[in-house]
Design an enzyme around this catalytic site. Structure first.
Site, PDB file in Angstrom:
ATOM      1  N   HIS A 177       1.365  -1.423  -0.354  1.00  0.00           N
ATOM      2  CA  HIS A 177       0.078  -0.007  -0.098  1.00  0.00           C
ATOM      3  C   HIS A 177       0.932   1.524   0.337  1.00  0.00           C
ATOM      4  O   HIS A 177       2.211   1.128   0.648  1.00  0.00           O
ATOM      5  CB  HIS A 177      -0.612  -0.073   1.170  1.00  0.00           C
ATOM      6  CG  HIS A 177      -1.656   0.769   1.275  1.00  0.00           C
ATOM      7  ND1 HIS A 177      -1.635   1.987   1.990  1.00  0.00           N
ATOM      8  CD2 HIS A 177      -3.416   1.247   0.907  1.00  0.00           C
ATOM      9  CE1 HIS A 177      -3.002   3.105   1.432  1.00  0.00           C
ATOM     10  NE2 HIS A 177      -3.556   2.152   1.433  1.00  0.00           N
ATOM     11  N   ASP A 197       3.107  -4.106   8.040  1.00  0.00           N
ATOM     12  CA  ASP A 197       2.173  -3.443   7.717  1.00  0.00           C
ATOM     13  C   ASP A 197       1.514  -4.604   7.575  1.00  0.00           C
ATOM     14  O   ASP A 197       0.488  -4.909   7.273  1.00  0.00           O
ATOM     15  CB  ASP A 197       2.227  -2.322   6.298  1.00  0.00           C
ATOM     16  CG  ASP A 197       0.635  -2.545   6.007  1.00  0.00           C
ATOM     17  OD1 ASP A 197      -0.440  -2.242   6.643  1.00  0.00           O
ATOM     18  OD2 ASP A 197       0.561  -1.381   4.737  1.00  0.00           O
ATOM     19  N   GLN A 240      -3.663  -5.715   6.941  1.00  0.00           N
ATOM     20  CA  GLN A 240      -4.902  -6.533   6.027  1.00  0.00           C
ATOM     21  C   GLN A 240      -4.731  -7.632   6.546  1.00  0.00           C
ATOM     22  O   GLN A 240      -5.420  -8.539   5.909  1.00  0.00           O
ATOM     23  CB  GLN A 240      -4.974  -6.436   4.734  1.00  0.00           C
ATOM     24  CG  GLN A 240      -5.142  -4.865   3.629  1.00  0.00           C
ATOM     25  CD  GLN A 240      -6.426  -4.797   3.540  1.00  0.00           C
ATOM     26  OE1 GLN A 240      -7.653  -5.972   3.975  1.00  0.00           O
ATOM     27  NE2 GLN A 240      -7.037  -3.474   2.991  1.00  0.00           N
ATOM     28  N   LYS A 287     -10.325  -0.870  10.100  1.00  0.00           N
ATOM     29  CA  LYS A 287     -10.044  -2.647   9.542  1.00  0.00           C
ATOM     30  C   LYS A 287     -10.778  -3.733  10.331  1.00  0.00           C
ATOM     31  O   LYS A 287     -10.888  -4.681   9.792  1.00  0.00           O
ATOM     32  CB  LYS A 287      -9.301  -2.443   8.741  1.00  0.00           C
ATOM     33  CG  LYS A 287      -8.884  -1.750   7.754  1.00  0.00           C
ATOM     34  CD  LYS A 287      -7.693  -1.804   6.515  1.00  0.00           C
ATOM     35  CE  LYS A 287      -7.690  -0.732   6.088  1.00  0.00           C
ATOM     36  NZ  LYS A 287      -7.938  -0.081   4.749  1.00  0.00           N
ATOM     37  N   CYS A 314      -4.935   2.457  -4.053  1.00  0.00           N
ATOM     38  CA  CYS A 314      -4.394   3.244  -2.977  1.00  0.00           C
ATOM     39  C   CYS A 314      -2.483   1.915  -3.040  1.00  0.00           C
ATOM     40  O   CYS A 314      -1.766   1.740  -2.398  1.00  0.00           O
ATOM     41  CB  CYS A 314      -4.048   3.432  -1.420  1.00  0.00           C
ATOM     42  SG  CYS A 314      -5.226   4.846  -1.237  1.00  0.00           S
TER      43      CYS A 314
HETATM   44  C1  LIG Z   1      -2.193  -3.355   3.673  1.00  0.00           C
HETATM   45  C2  LIG Z   1      -2.182  -1.938   3.842  1.00  0.00           C
HETATM   46  N1  LIG Z   1      -1.082  -0.672   4.342  1.00  0.00           N
HETATM   47  C3  LIG Z   1      -2.332   0.139   5.064  1.00  0.00           C
HETATM   48  C4  LIG Z   1      -2.978   1.039   4.803  1.00  0.00           C
HETATM   49  C5  LIG Z   1      -3.709   2.458   4.959  1.00  0.00           C
HETATM   50  O1  LIG Z   1      -4.482   2.223   6.057  1.00  0.00           O
HETATM   51  P1  LIG Z   1      -5.224   3.859   7.075  1.00  0.00           P
HETATM   52  O2  LIG Z   1      -5.967   4.364   5.750  1.00  0.00           O
HETATM   53  O3  LIG Z   1      -6.045   3.334   7.888  1.00  0.00           O
HETATM   54  O4  LIG Z   1      -4.073   4.211   7.488  1.00  0.00           O
HETATM   55  C6  LIG Z   1      -4.117   0.116   4.145  1.00  0.00           C
HETATM   56  C7  LIG Z   1      -5.908   0.435   3.751  1.00  0.00           C
HETATM   57  O5  LIG Z   1      -6.772   0.508   2.822  1.00  0.00           O
HETATM   58  C8  LIG Z   1      -4.177  -1.192   3.348  1.00  0.00           C
HETATM   59  O6  LIG Z   1      -4.917  -1.845   3.280  1.00  0.00           O
END
Ligand SMILES: Cc1ncc(COP(=O)(O)O)c(C=O)c1O
Length: 400
Positions: A116, A193, A196, A219, A356
């Site tokens: 992401h 990270d 997900q 999430k 994203c």
């Molecule tokens: C794998 C991953 N990392 C980071 C994020 C960013 O999340 P946030 O917008 O809650 O900071 C997302 C959001 O879809 C994601 O799927």
């Protein structure tokens, strides 16, 4: 476990009975217990923490601490290793900026095209500033990170590794434990990270042995506005915070500040109190449902959806072997945004675009995808409605 009656726990379904929500990858729906817990804070002890010398403030501080305790148990770490942030993006940026000091010219940072933007962009910027090199693990033909391919980019110059645990586009689980083991043989830190992953899998940071791990509350059925990063105690103790201000210091004089112990030194100003408390309740709710049960049900739904999609000609599915209930697909020859309007008209919420994560959509050689992401409150009827609209959309565009 039967999730037949679970929708009763989600007030949004009472308000929008025909809702087909297939966008849990973007954010999960919120159960009543989380809303009630936050409401309880605002209506019965809604004051600031760590400041007041009165009973209500002690109560608020206590509940905030309890939330941290729940998070620490959930991922199996020490209370002091849990830092609250705004979201996972905030957490990953903070970690990266705190580690920047130790990054030297020509050092290497390993990441992947499955990231992401929140995971890769902070490192891209830091590497540019420091003249360090950002290296990508070559993905295999399916688009997965493999240990084999990771070894190809691992060198004596590698300083940090920043990887997603589960891709938000492909739903692939990264073989992170093996990667961490190899990294630690060379004293390289690994930042994970888990945005997900936290809502699908039991995560034990001690067992993984990761140095940092971050996720967002929203999430995982928690509120928006709250995220978490875990950091190993011995590493956190050596890091300087990025933000300074109220509540993170012990003693301030004209030219010096003596900062608090971890984790408080990383949380300046009034934190998202209700949100942290709500997140604590959300994680308890996940445990009550059972992460194994969630995974099993999601797998069944996912297989059912795939078996139906497989019978439709004129679509491309990019991740048939996804490890979670994420389906990325396109109607052949149709821009995902154009296709998405058909789903919207049928009250089906799904995501369209690059999610994203432009590096992976570019890797897939498409402008973006449609993404249906499933969770516990989805039903077989949801899938049937979704499949019907996929067929209608294919038929509609066939005419041109
Ligand atoms: C794998 C991953 N990392 C980071 C994020 C960013 O999340 P946030 O917008 O809650 O900071 C997302 C959001 O879809 C994601 O799927």
């Amino acid at each position: 476990m039967d999730f037949k009656d679970i929708r009763k726990e989600f007030p949004i379904y009472q308000n929008i009975p025909n809702l087909v929500y297939l966008d849990s990858g973007a954010t999960a729906l919120k159960p009543k217990c989380v809303l009630d817990k936050m409401n309880e804070y605002y209506t019965t002890y809604g004051v600031n923490i760590h400041r007041g010398v009165y009973a209500l403030s002690y109560q608020a501080t206590d509940e905030y601490d309890k939330a941290r305790e729940i998070v620490s148990k959930f991922i199996n770490c020490d209370f002091k290793e849990v830092v609250f942030t705004k979201n996972v993006s905030d957490a990953l940026n903070k970690i990266c900026l705190m580690l920047e000091n130790d990054l030297q010219e020509n050092d290497e940072v390993i990441t992947s095209e499955l990231e992401h933007h929140s995971s890769v962009l902070p490192w891209m910027k830091v590497c540019q500033r420091k003249n360090a090199k950002l290296k990508y693990i070559p993905l295999n033909e399916e688009g997965r990170i493999t240990v084999e391919n990771f070894k190809k980019v691992l060198t004596d110059k590698t300083k940090y590794i920043a990887l997603t645990l589960v891709s938000n586009v492909m739903g692939y689980l990264t073989p992170i434990k093996e990667i961490i083991e190899l990294a630690h043989q060379r004293n390289i830190m690994v930042i994970v990270d888990a945005a997900q992953a936290i809502q699908h899998f039991s995560i034990d940071v001690r067992d993984l042995d990761c140095d940092f791990l971050a996720f967002s509350g929203h999430k995982a059925m928690g509120p928006t506005g709250i995220g978490v990063f875990y950091g190993k105690k011995k590493i956190l103790k050596q890091l300087q915070p990025i933000d300074f201000g109220g509540d993170m210091n012990e003693e301030v004089d004209l030219y010096n500040v003596d900062i608090k112990d971890i984790p408080y030194r990383f949380e300046t100003g009034t934190p998202p109190i209700a949100e942290a408390i709500g997140l604590g309740r959300a994680l308890e709710f996940l445990l009550e449902l059972g992460l194994d049960n969630i995974q099993k049900y999601e797998k069944e739904l996912h297989s059912y959806a795939l078996s139906k999609l497989d019978q439709i000609e004129g679509i491309t599915i990019y991740n048939k072997s996804s490890d979670v209930g994420i389906i990325s697909f396109n109607i052949d020859g149709v821009h995902p945004h154009d296709a998405a309007t058909f789903f919207d008209e049928a009250s089906i919420c799904l995501r369209a675009g690059h999610h994203c994560a432009q590096l992976i959509t570019k890797w897939l050689k498409c402008v973006g995808t449609l993404r249906a992401s499933l969770y516990v409150y989805n039903t077989y009827e949801d899938i049937d409605k979704f499949i019907e609209v996929v067929k209608q959309t294919v038929d509609f565009f066939k005419q041109f």
